[in-house]
Write a protein that holds these residues in place. Structure first.
Motif, mmCIF file in Angstrom:
data_model
loop_
_atom_site.group_PDB
_atom_site.id
_atom_site.type_symbol
_atom_site.label_atom_id
_atom_site.label_comp_id
_atom_site.label_asym_id
_atom_site.label_seq_id
_atom_site.Cartn_x
_atom_site.Cartn_y
_atom_site.Cartn_z
ATOM 1 N N TRP A 161 9.446 44.506 15.959
ATOM 2 C CA TRP A 161 8.630 44.330 14.759
ATOM 3 C C TRP A 161 7.905 45.631 14.486
ATOM 4 C CZ3 TRP A 161 3.494 44.669 13.420
ATOM 5 C CH2 TRP A 161 3.073 43.983 12.272
ATOM 6 N N GLU A 162 7.941 46.098 13.240
ATOM 7 C CA GLU A 162 7.321 47.375 12.898
ATOM 8 C C GLU A 162 6.533 47.253 11.602
ATOM 9 O OE1 GLU A 162 9.818 50.807 12.843
ATOM 10 O OE2 GLU A 162 11.079 50.099 14.498
ATOM 11 N N VAL A 163 5.465 48.068 11.498
ATOM 12 C CA VAL A 163 4.679 48.127 10.272
ATOM 13 C C VAL A 163 3.935 49.459 10.250
ATOM 14 C CG1 VAL A 163 2.554 47.113 11.196
ATOM 15 C CG2 VAL A 163 3.116 46.794 8.782
ATOM 16 N N ALA A 164 3.645 49.971 9.059
ATOM 17 C CA ALA A 164 2.793 51.154 8.895
ATOM 18 C C ALA A 164 1.428 50.674 8.437
ATOM 19 C CB ALA A 164 3.400 52.117 7.884
ATOM 20 N N ILE A 165 0.371 51.134 9.099
ATOM 21 C CA ILE A 165 -0.972 50.685 8.770
ATOM 22 C C ILE A 165 -1.823 51.883 8.369
ATOM 23 C CG2 ILE A 165 -1.676 50.797 11.200
ATOM 24 C CD1 ILE A 165 -3.584 48.473 10.626
ATOM 25 N N ASP A 166 -2.588 51.715 7.308
ATOM 26 C CA ASP A 166 -3.468 52.773 6.794
ATOM 27 C C ASP A 166 -4.875 52.542 7.337
ATOM 28 O OD1 ASP A 166 -4.512 54.867 5.428
ATOM 29 O OD2 ASP A 166 -4.319 53.997 3.431
ATOM 30 N N ILE A 167 -5.311 53.430 8.224
ATOM 31 C CA ILE A 167 -6.640 53.315 8.816
ATOM 32 C C ILE A 167 -7.655 53.961 7.880
ATOM 33 C CG2 ILE A 167 -8.110 53.975 10.744
ATOM 34 C CD1 ILE A 167 -6.099 51.819 11.422
ATOM 35 N N LEU A 168 -8.683 53.204 7.511
ATOM 36 C CA LEU A 168 -9.719 53.683 6.605
ATOM 37 C C LEU A 168 -11.032 53.866 7.354
ATOM 38 C CD1 LEU A 168 -8.982 51.352 3.555
ATOM 39 C CD2 LEU A 168 -8.175 53.688 3.929
ATOM 40 N N SER A 169 -11.829 54.818 6.909
ATOM 41 C CA SER A 169 -13.099 55.123 7.572
ATOM 42 C C SER A 169 -14.033 53.913 7.550
ATOM 43 C CB SER A 169 -13.777 56.303 6.886
ATOM 44 O OG SER A 169 -12.983 57.457 6.983
ATOM 45 N N GLY A 170 -14.596 53.614 8.713
ATOM 46 C CA GLY A 170 -15.611 52.573 8.806
ATOM 47 C C GLY A 170 -15.091 51.152 8.733
ATOM 48 N N ARG A 171 -13.754 50.974 8.804
ATOM 49 C CA ARG A 171 -13.197 49.624 8.696
ATOM 50 C C ARG A 171 -12.366 49.280 9.924
ATOM 51 N NH1 ARG A 171 -10.431 48.453 2.985
ATOM 52 N NH2 ARG A 171 -9.994 46.554 4.169
ATOM 53 N N LYS A 172 -12.306 47.970 10.247
ATOM 54 C CA LYS A 172 -11.456 47.487 11.322
ATOM 55 C C LYS A 172 -10.492 46.464 10.744
ATOM 56 C CE LYS A 172 -11.317 45.742 16.035
ATOM 57 N NZ LYS A 172 -12.078 45.488 17.272
ATOM 58 N N GLU A 173 -9.207 46.737 10.914
ATOM 59 C CA GLU A 173 -8.168 45.856 10.389
ATOM 60 C C GLU A 173 -7.697 44.894 11.480
ATOM 61 O OE1 GLU A 173 -7.546 46.004 7.278
ATOM 62 O OE2 GLU A 173 -8.489 47.930 6.809
ATOM 63 N N SER A 174 -6.990 43.844 11.054
ATOM 64 C CA SER A 174 -6.408 42.875 11.978
ATOM 65 C C SER A 174 -4.914 42.774 11.699
ATOM 66 C CB SER A 174 -7.077 41.503 11.801
ATOM 67 O OG SER A 174 -6.510 40.557 12.682
ATOM 68 N N VAL A 175 -4.106 42.911 12.737
ATOM 69 C CA VAL A 175 -2.646 42.904 12.596
ATOM 70 C C VAL A 175 -2.070 41.787 13.456
ATOM 71 C CG1 VAL A 175 -0.521 44.214 12.937
ATOM 72 C CG2 VAL A 175 -2.595 45.391 12.168
ATOM 73 N N THR A 176 -1.176 40.976 12.873
ATOM 74 C CA THR A 176 -0.467 39.937 13.620
ATOM 75 C C THR A 176 1.028 40.148 13.470
ATOM 76 O OG1 THR A 176 -2.243 38.319 13.261
ATOM 77 C CG2 THR A 176 -0.082 37.471 13.912
ATOM 78 N N ALA A 177 1.715 40.298 14.589
ATOM 79 C CA ALA A 177 3.164 40.517 14.589
ATOM 80 C C ALA A 177 3.865 39.205 14.928
ATOM 81 C CB ALA A 177 3.533 41.590 15.600
#
Length: 215
Positions: A161-177
């Motif tokens: 499973w693959e994905v490209a994620i854009d990291i932004l300043s001051g934010r925390k993302e959540s990823v589910t594969a």
């Protein structure tokens, strides 16, 4: 100075923000003596704070410690101050330093990193950031500089499973594969298109054949 006593006299010249000047002059009766006092400005001080604290402080390009910090021996005039901290945008400004005085300046730093957490279905899969193994899911990326990162999740008997994620300043993302299970060859039935006969996969190894005779 009128009516100064003749002979060698000690002179002091004082001014706020300057070193006291001391000198001597020979007073001769009936003559006017001239003295020139060149005053040297006292160095100033800087008191630098930041939010968040514990940031590196650079004055005219030289590291002078971590915030909060008091810096002495700064010559009067405009002084370039820069504050840096990992995962925050650097901040710089010009501070006017007065002779013999302390100037206070606070720097508010903007976040320059972000992060993400990752889970997978099923759990316990290997996960990678830009090809670097990070561990087993679930996991946390830690602080990353803003930008695009390639995430891969792998587990035996499941498709990658693959994905490209854009990291932004001051934010925390959540990823589910969500991993797709790969059907085993033993579970796959092949039907011949001509005869209609069905075949099943037989694992390699030793086996015997048995022939039957119809009575």
């Amino acid at each position: 100075i009128d009516m100064a006593e003749k002979g060698l006299q000690q002179i002091e010249v004082k001014k706020d923000g300057f070193h006291t000047w001391k000198g001597e002059v020979e007073i001769v009766a009936g003559q006017l003596s001239e003295v020139t006092a060149e005053l040297i400005a006292l160095p100033g001080k800087l008191y630098i704070t930041s939010k968040p604290s514990d940031a590196d402080v650079y004055v005219s390009g030289k590291n002078r410690g971590r915030t909060p910090v008091r810096i002495e021996g700064i010559q009067k005039g405009k002084t370039l101050v820069e504050v840096r901290k990992a995962c925050y945008e650097p901040s710089k400004k010009t501070v006017m330093v007065s002779a013999g005085k302390e100037e206070k300046s606070e720097f508010v730093l903007k976040p320059g990193c972000g992060s993400f957490s990752i889970t997978s279905i099923p759990q316990g899969a290997d996960w990678y950031i830009d090809g670097r193994l990070m561990g087993k899911t679930p996991g946390d990326s830690g602080m990353l500089k803003k930008g695009v990162y390639k995430i891969k999740v792998k587990k035996d008997n499941f498709s990658d499973w693959e994905v490209a994620i854009d990291i932004l300043s001051g934010r925390k993302e959540s990823v589910t594969a969500s991993l797709a299970e790969i059907a085993s060859a033993a579970e796959t039935i092949y039907r011949d298109a001509v005869t209609g006969m069905e075949f099943v996969w037989v694992e390699k190894g030793c086996f015997s054949t048995v022939s039957y005779t119809h009575l």
